[in-house]
Design an enzyme around this catalytic site. Sequence first.
Site, PDB file in Angstrom:
ATOM      1  N   GLY A   4       0.630  -1.056  -0.037  1.00 18.32           N
ATOM      2  CA  GLY A   4      -0.059   0.009   0.090  1.00 18.32           C
ATOM      3  C   GLY A   4       0.762   1.228  -0.015  1.00 18.32           C
ATOM      4  N   GLY A  48      -0.590   4.886  -1.309  1.00 18.80           N
ATOM      5  CA  GLY A  48      -1.546   5.551  -0.522  1.00 18.80           C
ATOM      6  C   GLY A  48      -0.821   6.631   0.268  1.00 18.80           C
ATOM      7  N   GLY A  80       1.563   5.066   3.415  1.00 20.40           N
ATOM      8  CA  GLY A  80       2.428   4.277   2.711  1.00 20.40           C
ATOM      9  C   GLY A  80       3.403   5.282   1.954  1.00 20.40           C
ATOM     10  N   THR A  93      -5.097   0.307  13.804  1.00 18.03           N
ATOM     11  CA  THR A  93      -5.771   1.890  13.960  1.00 18.03           C
ATOM     12  C   THR A  93      -6.552   1.945  15.299  1.00 18.03           C
ATOM     13  N   ASP A  94      -6.415   2.960  15.808  1.00 17.17           N
ATOM     14  CA  ASP A  94      -7.105   3.377  16.938  1.00 17.17           C
ATOM     15  C   ASP A  94      -8.640   3.004  17.059  1.00 17.17           C
ATOM     16  N   GLU A  95      -8.957   2.998  15.659  1.00 21.85           N
ATOM     17  CA  GLU A  95     -10.545   2.721  15.784  1.00 21.85           C
ATOM     18  C   GLU A  95     -10.871   1.313  16.378  1.00 21.85           C
ATOM     19  N   TYR A 104     -15.436  -1.054   8.626  1.00 18.35           N
ATOM     20  CA  TYR A 104     -13.848  -0.756   8.413  1.00 18.35           C
ATOM     21  C   TYR A 104     -13.089  -1.191   9.511  1.00 18.35           C
ATOM     22  N   SER A 105     -13.598  -0.678  10.763  1.00 19.90           N
ATOM     23  CA  SER A 105     -12.774  -1.176  12.061  1.00 19.90           C
ATOM     24  C   SER A 105     -12.935  -2.336  12.365  1.00 19.90           C
ATOM     25  N   LYS A 129     -10.401  -4.169  10.349  1.00 20.09           N
ATOM     26  CA  LYS A 129      -8.850  -3.934  10.926  1.00 20.09           C
ATOM     27  C   LYS A 129      -8.716  -4.685  12.140  1.00 20.09           C
ATOM     28  N   LYS A 147     -11.173  12.299   3.209  1.00 20.02           N
ATOM     29  CA  LYS A 147     -10.903  12.252   4.481  1.00 20.02           C
ATOM     30  C   LYS A 147     -11.304  13.609   4.802  1.00 20.02           C
ATOM     31  N   PRO A 202     -19.216  19.866   4.361  1.00 20.87           N
ATOM     32  CA  PRO A 202     -20.392  18.918   5.058  1.00 20.87           C
ATOM     33  C   PRO A 202     -19.972  18.169   6.508  1.00 20.87           C
ATOM     34  N   ASN A 225     -14.419  18.098  15.246  1.00 20.26           N
ATOM     35  CA  ASN A 225     -14.584  18.370  13.808  1.00 20.26           C
ATOM     36  C   ASN A 225     -14.921  19.842  13.587  1.00 20.26           C
TER      37      ASN A 225
HETATM   38  P1  NAD Z   1      -5.174   4.896   1.713  1.00 23.17           P
HETATM   39  O1  NAD Z   1      -6.223   4.218   1.479  1.00 23.17           O
HETATM   40  O2  NAD Z   1      -4.712   6.140   1.445  1.00 23.17           O
HETATM   41  O3  NAD Z   1      -4.064   3.775   0.937  1.00 23.17           O
HETATM   42  C1  NAD Z   1      -4.037   2.649   0.777  1.00 23.17           C
HETATM   43  C2  NAD Z   1      -3.417   1.988  -0.196  1.00 23.17           C
HETATM   44  O4  NAD Z   1      -3.498   0.402  -0.284  1.00 23.17           O
HETATM   45  C3  NAD Z   1      -3.710   2.631  -1.572  1.00 23.17           C
HETATM   46  O5  NAD Z   1      -2.379   2.669  -2.246  1.00 23.17           O
HETATM   47  C4  NAD Z   1      -4.285   1.219  -2.438  1.00 23.17           C
HETATM   48  O6  NAD Z   1      -4.029   1.260  -3.721  1.00 23.17           O
HETATM   49  C5  NAD Z   1      -3.459   0.128  -1.277  1.00 23.17           C
HETATM   50  N1  NAD Z   1      -4.273  -1.075  -1.626  1.00 23.17           N
HETATM   51  C6  NAD Z   1      -5.590  -1.202  -1.389  1.00 23.17           C
HETATM   52  N2  NAD Z   1      -6.198  -2.581  -1.307  1.00 23.17           N
HETATM   53  C7  NAD Z   1      -4.628  -3.153  -1.818  1.00 23.17           C
HETATM   54  C8  NAD Z   1      -4.561  -4.530  -1.994  1.00 23.17           C
HETATM   55  N3  NAD Z   1      -5.694  -5.464  -2.104  1.00 23.17           N
HETATM   56  N4  NAD Z   1      -3.363  -4.996  -2.365  1.00 23.17           N
HETATM   57  C9  NAD Z   1      -2.489  -3.917  -2.410  1.00 23.17           C
HETATM   58  N5  NAD Z   1      -2.397  -2.761  -2.198  1.00 23.17           N
HETATM   59  C10 NAD Z   1      -3.916  -2.161  -1.865  1.00 23.17           C
HETATM   60  O7  NAD Z   1      -4.862   4.395   3.333  1.00 23.17           O
HETATM   61  P2  NAD Z   1      -3.944   5.370   4.454  1.00 23.17           P
HETATM   62  O8  NAD Z   1      -4.770   6.313   4.948  1.00 23.17           O
HETATM   63  O9  NAD Z   1      -2.563   5.690   3.905  1.00 23.17           O
HETATM   64  O10 NAD Z   1      -3.805   3.961   5.382  1.00 23.17           O
HETATM   65  C11 NAD Z   1      -2.845   3.205   5.300  1.00 23.17           C
HETATM   66  C12 NAD Z   1      -2.967   2.253   6.738  1.00 23.17           C
HETATM   67  O11 NAD Z   1      -2.898   3.048   7.907  1.00 23.17           O
HETATM   68  C13 NAD Z   1      -4.189   1.429   6.666  1.00 23.17           C
HETATM   69  O12 NAD Z   1      -3.738   0.204   7.171  1.00 23.17           O
HETATM   70  C14 NAD Z   1      -4.991   2.086   7.591  1.00 23.17           C
HETATM   71  O13 NAD Z   1      -5.921   1.122   7.953  1.00 23.17           O
HETATM   72  C15 NAD Z   1      -4.044   2.576   8.715  1.00 23.17           C
HETATM   73  N6  NAD Z   1      -4.346   3.723   9.238  1.00 23.17           N
HETATM   74  C16 NAD Z   1      -4.874   4.824   8.723  1.00 23.17           C
HETATM   75  C17 NAD Z   1      -5.032   6.187   9.555  1.00 23.17           C
HETATM   76  C18 NAD Z   1      -5.574   7.297   8.813  1.00 23.17           C
HETATM   77  O14 NAD Z   1      -5.898   8.556   9.504  1.00 23.17           O
HETATM   78  N7  NAD Z   1      -5.307   7.601   7.474  1.00 23.17           N
HETATM   79  C19 NAD Z   1      -4.979   6.116  10.851  1.00 23.17           C
HETATM   80  C20 NAD Z   1      -4.395   4.622  11.625  1.00 23.17           C
HETATM   81  C21 NAD Z   1      -4.261   3.782  10.765  1.00 23.17           C
HETATM   82  O1  TDX Z   2     -17.249  15.060   4.917  1.00 26.76           O
HETATM   83  C1  TDX Z   2     -16.849  14.670   6.065  1.00 26.76           C
HETATM   84  N1  TDX Z   2     -17.459  15.304   7.324  1.00 26.76           N
HETATM   85  C2  TDX Z   2     -17.328  14.921   8.644  1.00 26.76           C
HETATM   86  O2  TDX Z   2     -17.962  15.504   9.473  1.00 26.76           O
HETATM   87  C3  TDX Z   2     -15.938  13.478   6.537  1.00 26.76           C
HETATM   88  C4  TDX Z   2     -15.294  12.995   5.355  1.00 26.76           C
HETATM   89  C5  TDX Z   2     -15.948  13.381   7.714  1.00 26.76           C
HETATM   90  N2  TDX Z   2     -16.464  13.900   8.790  1.00 26.76           N
HETATM   91  C6  TDX Z   2     -16.141  13.445  10.354  1.00 26.76           C
HETATM   92  C7  TDX Z   2     -16.138  12.140  10.579  1.00 26.76           C
HETATM   93  C8  TDX Z   2     -15.287  11.908  11.678  1.00 26.76           C
HETATM   94  O3  TDX Z   2     -15.721  12.108  13.071  1.00 26.76           O
HETATM   95  O4  TDX Z   2     -14.761  13.737  10.441  1.00 26.76           O
HETATM   96  C9  TDX Z   2     -14.297  12.860  11.424  1.00 26.76           C
HETATM   97  C10 TDX Z   2     -13.115  12.408  10.591  1.00 26.76           C
HETATM   98  O5  TDX Z   2     -13.792  11.496   9.568  1.00 26.76           O
HETATM   99  P1  TDX Z   2     -12.745  10.587   8.422  1.00 26.76           P
HETATM  100  O6  TDX Z   2     -11.491  11.618   7.934  1.00 26.76           O
HETATM  101  O7  TDX Z   2     -13.376   9.869   7.445  1.00 26.76           O
HETATM  102  O8  TDX Z   2     -11.859   9.792   9.631  1.00 26.76           O
HETATM  103  P2  TDX Z   2     -12.231   8.589  10.682  1.00 26.76           P
HETATM  104  O9  TDX Z   2     -13.671   8.156  10.302  1.00 26.76           O
HETATM  105  O10 TDX Z   2     -11.936   9.400  11.982  1.00 26.76           O
HETATM  106  O11 TDX Z   2     -11.124   7.185  10.214  1.00 26.76           O
HETATM  107  C11 TDX Z   2      -9.888   7.729  10.047  1.00 26.76           C
HETATM  108  O12 TDX Z   2      -8.843   7.713  11.291  1.00 26.76           O
HETATM  109  C12 TDX Z   2      -8.745   6.135  11.763  1.00 26.76           C
HETATM  110  C13 TDX Z   2      -9.124   7.126   8.855  1.00 26.76           C
HETATM  111  O13 TDX Z   2      -9.939   7.365   7.653  1.00 26.76           O
HETATM  112  C14 TDX Z   2      -8.882   5.865   9.225  1.00 26.76           C
HETATM  113  O14 TDX Z   2      -8.256   5.023   8.045  1.00 26.76           O
HETATM  114  C15 TDX Z   2      -8.061   5.273  10.414  1.00 26.76           C
HETATM  115  O15 TDX Z   2      -8.018   4.053  10.785  1.00 26.76           O
END
Ligand code: NAD
Ligand code: TDX
Length: 335
Positions: free
Chosen positions: A8, A11, A14, A126-128, A150-151, A154, A189, A205, A249
């Site tokens: 990944g 993404g 990554g 993830t914390d979720e 999702y959570s 995970k 996000k 939104p 938020n």
């Molecule tokens: P992202 O959605 O931006 O990226 C995910 C990447 O994984 C993409 O490049 C996608 O092409 C690749 N991918 C998806 N399915 C695949 C598969 N089957 N095989 C190979 N590659 C694949 O996600 P992110 O926000 O960078 O999150 C990365 C990791 O961190 C995830 O495991 C997520 O659960 C975890 N995480 C994210 C957050 C956050 O706030 N974004 C917080 C805590 C943990």
């Molecule tokens: O349009 C929006 N409006 C809104 O109010 C979106 C996209 C989100 N929200 C709120 C929902 C949540 O309370 O904002 C907060 C953050 O939302 P997201 O960005 O979707 O994140 P969250 O659901 O908290 O999850 C994220 O943190 C944990 C990441 O997407 C996960 O991958 C990670 O594991």
Amino acid sequence: MKKYFITGGCGFIGSNFVHYILRGKQDALVINLDKLTYAGNLKNLEQFENDERYIFYHGDICDQQIVRKIFVDHKPDYLINFAAESHVDRSIGKPDDFIQTDIFGAFTLLETAREHNIDRFIQISTDEVYGSIEKGSFSETDPLMPRNPYSASKAGADRLAYSYFATYDLPVIITRASNNFGPYQFPEKLIPLFVTNAMENEKLPIYGDGKNIRDWLYVSDHCAAIQYIADNGVIGEIYNIGGGNELTNLEITDIILEETNKPNSLKKFVQDRLGHDRRYSLNCDKLIALGWQPKHNFSQAMQSTINWYRDNEQWWKPLKSGEYLEYYKQNYKGL
Ligand code: NAD
Ligand code: TDX
């Protein structure tokens, strides 16, 4: 030379991790396996395309043949599993890919790692997985209570990874980070969506009453923590990684409107997310005791993140048009 097998890597987190390793460590090799879903973007790593320290494989972590080929051809020291379907709203609409990639994909990597030698298998959780908490903070020993597909997927991968340590002695470490923000985050996000909408004078939104709380972690701090834990963490352990920046938020929305110099009238309260977790909060004493804590100041990191989106319209504008726009319109009916 240390060889990192990253999944990944195209993404958000990554790709930031690949930047972090290749900028900081001259003697590293990074092998990146990515399926290039809507969230994977080759542009995130184009500067390394001709770098001999970087190898890209286009493929799926559920495909054992390609995973096995990478183990045989490169004999990696560390495997760091970032690959996942990561957006909660999408998991509520259609959980299928979450179960497949987040659980079955992790299983495929664990099974293949068991066939080969590996120094560390880092499962990015993830914390979720803990669920929502009104008061106090979650520690690593607290029970898991994930509340959306999702959570839950995970949490399945998190516990499956642990089972490979407990059962087969695979050198697994699990990290559970809070909400990340920074460059290259897909504009679905909260922070990148609101920043780019504000820049285009579109509504922001806000789900429900906007008082849900998240703990925000700058992505480069997260990357530094992962590397520190890979090098210094204890096998079989779990580490929470928080930013120490809990905000509602609405507070995040106000910061974005102020920094982009846009009016309050862009705020739009819309229907709440189903099963919307109220608050995430992590106790990070265990990681502090191991010797690591975040270094970036939240306000400065937010400012530099907003500047990055301002300077990189050519990165995010295509992601908000075309095919993706159709999805975006269907799923964000409040706009
Ligand atoms: P992202 O959605 O931006 O990226 C995910 C990447 O994984 C993409 O490049 C996608 O092409 C690749 N991918 C998806 N399915 C695949 C598969 N089957 N095989 C190979 N590659 C694949 O996600 P992110 O926000 O960078 O999150 C990365 C990791 O961190 C995830 O495991 C997520 O659960 C975890 N995480 C994210 C957050 C956050 O706030 N974004 C917080 C805590 C943990
Ligand atoms: O349009 C929006 N409006 C809104 O109010 C979106 C996209 C989100 N929200 C709120 C929902 C949540 O309370 O904002 C907060 C953050 O939302 P997201 O960005 O979707 O994140 P969250 O659901 O908290 O999850 C994220 O943190 C944990 C990441 O997407 C996960 O991958 C990670 O594991």
